[in-house]
Design an enzyme around this catalytic site. Structure first.
Site, short mmCIF file in Angstrom:
data_model
loop_
_atom_site.label_atom_id
_atom_site.label_comp_id
_atom_site.label_asym_id
_atom_site.label_seq_id
_atom_site.Cartn_x
_atom_site.Cartn_y
_atom_site.Cartn_z
CB SER A 35 1.34 -1.26 9.77
OG SER A 35 1.73 -0.58 8.58
NE ARG A 36 -3.37 0.07 14.84
CZ ARG A 36 -3.34 1.58 14.45
NH1 ARG A 36 -3.91 1.69 13.10
NH2 ARG A 36 -2.97 2.48 15.52
N GLY A 65 0.65 -1.13 0.12
CA GLY A 65 -0.07 0.05 0.08
C GLY A 65 0.94 1.42 -0.06
CG HIS A 66 3.28 2.03 3.66
ND1 HIS A 66 3.15 0.91 4.26
CD2 HIS A 66 2.40 3.06 4.14
CE1 HIS A 66 2.44 1.20 5.51
NE2 HIS A 66 2.21 2.59 5.46
N GLY A 97 -3.28 7.33 0.95
CA GLY A 97 -4.20 6.46 0.37
C GLY A 97 -5.60 6.38 0.88
CD GLN A 98 -10.81 5.16 -1.82
OE1 GLN A 98 -10.75 5.24 -3.04
NE2 GLN A 98 -12.14 4.44 -1.26
CG ASP A 112 -5.50 5.62 6.70
OD1 ASP A 112 -5.82 5.06 7.78
OD2 ASP A 112 -4.72 4.88 6.01
CB VAL A 159 -2.60 -1.72 -2.18
CG1 VAL A 159 -1.95 -3.17 -2.48
CG2 VAL A 159 -2.40 -0.65 -3.03
#
Ligand code: AMP
Length: 284
Positions: free
Chosen positions: A186-187, A36-37, A147-148, A150, A176
């Site tokens: 990450s969580r 995603g990042h 990113g969408q 959040d 993603v």
């Protein structure tokens, strides 16, 4: 790639890059980098001549009983990812320089910060708006990438940038997902094998909402009820909220006659997961 640990060095680099008239693309993150990042970094790499990424686990956006201490941190792996992605500057400021002991200035985006996740994580978006505006002041990017995933964060940052006349363009990229639809996060590391499997229920429930709209359902109350029913079948799941809102104002929508945002936050075991989907009134 230059790894920078203090504000003064970051500022000096920014001055130099700006002197060369290069466009700066910036990706603020909390690290534990994943695809995603990487999608944000790659996009910035394509758009911009100089790419800055920050990694800062921001204490002011975590509540006292939240996971600040155990939030995943993996500098060595993050550095490798950034190097491979051809990042120019990796900015990793220290908490004590960002928030000295007498620190007392905060940014609030009233009316948007207390909706959705803000109801459950009080003060979180004040922390987000504050750190992002500080990072914008330090890095002075031309374009910043979010990113969408959040969604509420994006709405808040966009409003803050507009209201405070911050000279930066905000670009938002799609969520993603893993193969089974789970939004990368990450969580997700907090999930055990069983919970990881169960976590795909978030995406499945968003798909269900889309299907219902496609079939002509217009009552958000009914869609929310079906989503909740679906999620409640998973024993490890605990719902914080399932909401259908206007994607700009984040106000609840009852009759779905225009583009809507379905947003949810669900605990799976010890992981609080969020996901969302924008759907237009015809279910597309
Ligand atoms: P974080 O490190 O979680 O604060 O996220 C940093 C940036 O990456 C934010 O703009 C997030 O919205 C974005 N991001 C996180 N997860 C995803 C994902 N699965 N897809 C796209 N962007 C993401």
């Amino acid at each position: 790639m230059l790894v920078i640990r203090n504000i003064r060095t970051m500022r000096n680099c920014v001055r130099k890059v700006k002197g060369e008239k290069k466009i700066i693309g910036f990706i603020p993150t909390m690290g534990a980098l994943h695809q995603g990042h990487l999608s944000l970094i790659n996009r910035a790499r394509r758009d911009c001549e100089s790419v800055v990424i920050s990694i800062f686990v921001n204490p002011t956006q975590f509540g006292p009983r939240e996971d600040f201490k155990k939030y995943p941190r993996n500098f060595a792996a993050d550095k490798r990812i950034c190097q491979k992605a051809k990042v120019d500057f990796l900015f990793i400021p220290r908490v004590k320089e960002i928030y000295p002991p007498d620190y007392c200035s905060y940014v609030r985006v009233k009316g948007l910060e207390d909706k959705l996740c803000g109801t459950f994580r009080q003060g979180c978006f004040q922390g987000v708006a504050t750190i992002v505006s500080k990072l914008f002041n330090i890095v002075q990017p031309d374009i910043a990438y979010f990113g969408q995933k959040d969604f509420q964060q994006v709405v808040i940052i966009k409003r803050m940038v507009r209201d405070l006349n911050i000279p930066v363009k905000i670009k938002v990229l799609p969520i993603v997902r893993e193969k089974d639809g789970l939004a990368m996060s990450s969580r997700n590391k907090y999930l055990n094998k069983q919970q990881r499997k169960e976590a795909s229920i978030l995406f499945q429930s968003l798909q269900l909402a889309k299907e219902m709209l496609k079939k002509g359902e217009r009552s958000s109350v009914k869609v929310i009820a079906q989503i909740k029913k679906m999620i409640k079948k998973i024993p490890s799941a605990k719902i914080d909220y399932v909401s259908i809102v206007n994607p700009e104002s984040l106000e609840d929508v009852r009759l779905m006659s225009e583009k809507i945002l379905v947003a949810l936050a669900v605990w799976i075991g010890k992981a609080r997961l969020i996901d969302n989907m924008i759907i237009n009134e015809t279910g597309i």
